[in-house]
Enzyme design. Structure first.
Site, PDB file in Angstrom:
ATOM      1  N   ASP A   1       0.874  -1.163   0.000  1.00  0.00           N
ATOM      2  CA  ASP A   1       0.000   0.000   0.000  1.00  0.00           C
ATOM      3  C   ASP A   1       0.917   1.220   0.000  1.00  0.00           C
ATOM      4  OD1 ASP A   1      -2.078   1.806   0.108  1.00  0.00           O
ATOM      5  OD2 ASP A   1      -3.184   0.748   1.672  1.00  0.00           O
TER       6      ASP A   1
HETATM    7  C1  BGC Z   1      -5.004   3.297   0.227  1.00  0.00           C
HETATM    8  C2  BGC Z   1      -5.106   2.336  -0.928  1.00  0.00           C
HETATM    9  C3  BGC Z   1      -4.957   3.094  -2.211  1.00  0.00           C
HETATM   10  C4  BGC Z   1      -3.638   3.831  -2.205  1.00  0.00           C
HETATM   11  C5  BGC Z   1      -3.364   4.616  -3.482  1.00  0.00           C
HETATM   12  C6  BGC Z   1      -3.780   4.177   0.139  1.00  0.00           C
HETATM   13  O1  BGC Z   1      -3.859   5.198   1.062  1.00  0.00           O
HETATM   14  O2  BGC Z   1      -5.004   2.571   1.428  1.00  0.00           O
HETATM   15  O3  BGC Z   1      -6.334   1.669  -0.881  1.00  0.00           O
HETATM   16  O4  BGC Z   1      -5.070   2.225  -3.301  1.00  0.00           O
HETATM   17  O5  BGC Z   1      -3.638   4.747  -1.132  1.00  0.00           O
HETATM   18  O6  BGC Z   1      -4.141   5.742  -3.556  1.00  0.00           O
END
Ligand code: BGC
Length: 814
Positions: free
Chosen positions: A245
């Site tokens: 993530d």
């Molecule tokens: C989130 C993800 C997301 C990523 C990219 C993170 O803060 O937890 O679900 O895909 O950001 O935006």
């Protein structure tokens, strides 16, 4: 099915593509060739993303730049895009065909934007109602979530857009997600929380997966050897890309060795500079590096991204076809939970409707999924559109602002404030001063000279004189703990670590009387917020309640709940509605008995204190760009509601595991309820929910009759007849639950294992069969690390919710 085409043949076609071929597929060979031509430097830079949403291009090798976009409720990253209803709304449809259409639609939105990798679906489960991201996911049931995930993944990937199943794993709350550990036993993980991931990987063959920010049993997901190497790669045979993530990686060596392939949004730990010395010293090998690069390359060749542009300019970015799908999801997923007969509204009699409340144009929840649509429909617009010329609609926001309470300064000679080191108000204060009120957001900054910015506590003492007779709403907002005494009586005790939460309570005060006050607060890490104050109840309602219009209206729609700001990624939300919204409901009902409450949230809310007097209640989740048209169609009966709740609503959160499971303590969130999550807990503890999992009303009535079980090679099939016993056409969801009568291991009484939507004309009957695969009832035996099929008697229940199970029959597993 409102003119939708049937796509079952396509489903079967896709199902036939299920298996990796025995001989290496074309993309495996292509990846191997390219890998052979890459330099070590190229490989080292390749495993970190760039510009937040890309895998870098290597033109020398013909490798294009790979573009990503967030989901799960739209292709949201590259400007405006069709905004679909919440994941929980999609799940509430219990409609595999519509879920498949959603997948096709999303993939076309992605292709319209040149997106290769869609960062969804999210398949974490709604273990607790407070999780700020519940709305992105598919509710509390692993079986339903797994079925939907597989369908979405196949439909999206069929159009050569990769999915990214996330957040692996047990990332089931948001506050302190970067440090908290989900403490879960293996059987619970395997049977509940990992099930949707397993299905997404093994059946759906998701091209990518994303790890969570959190720790599982003490180890960050991004470097969790058990999760990434043992479960994902070894047990499930996953061959796709495991990405972090955004910013969820924590170390170079552990991330590299324990299974992360791609660090996003760019390399912070798996950088060439940090990896090279490890390569040189032999702590990591080029073969390990090759594994990661190979997986990324295979993804690129698998979906033909080197052979054609990913962007398909023939697909409109604001696609009317996507809008139709978004609308249909809201039609089928909006759940009617209570109706004392006020609904459906009769267009020939209802001429004046007043819409109140803050949720008139709420589209989605907040965070990385928030999708900004090209256009949207508000509730009053939806009602105008569907009600037609004969219906007048007026909208009044009447948004009371509890935050105004924090402006209270009516203390006698101010307040004495004492600041202490540590959380326990111990020792001599580091600073003592007079303050005029309590309204602080210190962030990580020290609250005063000589006081630390973290790990401190404060006591305010003084008194206030009531400015008037009447009911006052007191509000306290704190990060972390706060407790309050008035005239020596403890009136609030929230002495826990938490993100900023507003607590409220009410007291009746006498004008001119002096009340003693003591407020204690501590800060235990992260941000520091301390606010306290009061205001008269009437002020909270802004004095803008349109009393005469409300009395004269034929119906009132009050929209309450949360929105992009109050229910969002990165924070959890309170279980209760904001006080001002509860007051709004109560006042509207007093003025007009034909009041309908429409709620926006990703899971249950507290319905105490208002639901009993409310004639009609609709759970609208988050409706997406056109969902308020669907809402209006449901209000007027043009669409007969058929959505079924995918998260349990308790009567009272007190005494349920929702209350004890949250908030985490000392960085740990312990899954003490084990397998008994969601409706399983209510069944086991014989607690009647306010609204059960799987429940939802219709404007007609249905009857199930005659249950027959027949044997299949891999389980049984339940056959029943369903009749529409009312006078309107309608759709019911027949749900199949199954459970062992006796078992050598602890098990839920019954669990959802099948379902079928059935559309019926008035008086019509249909015979329906729902298969139950025996392996769906296997349990995970941790000592032997195996799934076990148990012998014994299994009861199959059929019904229309987890608590309305008209029919059951038992068979024996030999
Ligand atoms: C989130 C993800 C997301 C990523 C990219 C993170 O803060 O937890 O679900 O895909 O950001 O935006």
């Amino acid at each position: 099915m409102n003119g939708r085409m049937t796509l079952l043949p396509l489903l079967l076609f896709i199902a036939a593509q299920d298996k990796f071929p025995d001989v290496p597929a074309f993309y495996v060979r292509q990846a191997e060739q390219t890998l052979g031509r890459m330099t070590v430097d190229e490989k080292l830079t390749y495993i970190g993303g760039e510009d937040s949403m890309f895998i870098r291009a290597i033109p020398r090798l013909g490798l294009p730049r790979i573009k990503m976009s967030d989901g799960p409720v739209g292709v949201r990253t590259w400007g405006s895009a069709p905004a679909y209803p919440a994941g929980t709304c999609l799940a509430s449809t219990f409609d595999p065909e519509l879920v498949q259409q959603f997948g096709f639609s999303i993939a076309r939105d992605a292709r319209a934007r040149g997106v290769n990798i869609w960062l969804a679906p999210g398949v974490n489960l709604a273990r607790i109602t407070q999780n700020g991201r519940n709305f992105e996911y598919e509710g509390e049931d692993p079986y339903l979530t797994a079925r939907n995930a597989v369908t979405i993944i196949k439909a999206v990937q069929w159009q050569e857009v990769s999915t990214t199943v996330k957040h692996f794993a047990a990332n089931d709350h948001e506050n302190d997600r970067n440090s908290d550990s989900s403490e879960v036993d293996e059987r619970t993980l395997r049977e509940i929380y990992l099930r949707p991931f397993e299905a997404a990987i093994r059946e759906g063959m998701s091209g990518a997966a994303m790890c969570g920010y959190n720790k599982v049993n003490g180890i960050y997901c991004s470097e969790n050897e058990w999760l990434l190497r043992k479960v994902l790669r070894q047990d499930w045979g996953y061959e796709g890309v495991m990405m972090s993530d955004w910013g969820a990686a924590h170390s170079t060596l552990n991330d590299f060795q324990n299974g992360l392939d791609l660090e996003m949004p760019d390399a912070a730990f798996m950088t060439p500079a940090k990896l090279k010395p490890l390569l040189a010293s032999g702590q990591i090998t080029e073969a390990q590096l090759d594994e990661k690069v190979r997986r990324i390359l295979q993804l690129i060749y698998r979906f033909h991204w080197t052979e054609r542009p990913q962007e398909d300019p023939s697909i409109p970015r604001d696609n009317p076809a996507s809008d139709k799908v978004a609308l249909q999801i809201a039609r089928e997923g909006t759940v009617l939970l209570k109706n004392d007969g006020v609904l459906p509204l009769d267009k020939t009699r209802v001429h004046k409707i007043v819409v109140l409340g803050p949720g008139n144009r709420v589209i989605n929840g907040g965070g990385s999924s928030t999708t900004h649509p090209f256009h949207s429909v508000s509730i009053d617009e939806g009602i105008k559109q569907i009600g037609g010329d004969g219906v007048q609609v007026a909208y009044y926001p009447v948004i009371g602002k509890i935050n105004e309470a924090f402006e209270f300064k009516g203390y006698e000679n101010g307040l004495k404030a004492e600041y202490f080191a540590g959380k326990k108000l111990e020792g001599a204060p580091l600073q003592t001063r007079q303050e005029t009120g309590i309204d602080y957001e210190w962030g990580g900054n020290p609250p005063g000279p000589g006081v630390p910015g973290i790990d401190f506590s404060t006591r305010w003492t003084g008194s206030f004189r009531a400015p008037a007779d009447g009911i006052f709403v007191f509000a306290a907002r704190s990060d972390d703990g706060i407790r309050i005494w008035i005239d020596g009586n403890k009136v609030l005790d929230s002495w826990i670590d938490r993100g900023a939460v507003t607590d409220t309570f009410r007291l009746t005060l006498k004008k001119g009387q002096l009340y003693g006050l003591k407020v204690e607060f501590y800060q235990g890490g992260g941000d520091a917020v301390a606010k306290f104050g009061m205001l008269p109840v009437e002020q909270l309602l802004n004095q803008s309640l349109p009393t005469a219009e409300l009395k004269a209206a034929d119906a009132v729609v009050v929209s309450v709940g949360f929105d992009e700001v109050s229910e969002s990624e990165g924070m959890d939300r309170p279980y209760s509605l904001p006080t001002e919204q509860v007051l709004l409901i109560q006042n509207a009902i007093k003025l007009n008995p034909r009041t309908i409450v429409v709620n926006h949230s990703g899971a249950a809310i507290d319905t105490k204190g208002w639901l009993d007097h409310t004639p009609a209640f609709i759970q609208a989740w988050y409706p997406g760009q056109s969902g308020n048209q669907a809402l209006a169609e449901i209000l007027f009966g043009d669409v007969n509601p058929s959505g079924k709740l995918v998260t349990t609503f308790p009567v009272d959160i007190k005494g349920t595991y929702y209350e004890s499971a949250y908030p985490p303590k000392a960085g740990k969130i312990v899954y003490r309820e084990g397998l008994f999550m969601g409706y399983r807990w209510f069944d086991k503890n014989r607690v009647t929910p306010r609204f059960a999992f799987g429940s939802g009303l219709s404007y007609t009535t249905f009857k199930l009759s005659g249950l027959k079980l027949s044997t299949l090679s891999n389980g049984v099939e339940a056959t029943t007849t369903i009749t529409n016993t009312g006078s309107r056409a309608g759709t019911e969801v027949i749900q199949l639950y199954a459970g062992y009568d006796k078992s050598r291991v602890a098990r839920a009484a019954r669990e959802l294992k099948g379902y079928r939507r059935v559309e019926l004309a008035p008086g019509e009957s249909k015979t329906v069969s729902i298969p139950l695969e025996q392996h769906a009832l296997d349990y995970w035996d941790t000592p032997t690390q195996k799934w076990v099929t148990e012998r014994g008697n299994v009861t199959v229940w059929l019904g229309t919710s987890s608590r309305d199970l008209a029919l059951h029959k038992t068979y024996t597993v030999r």
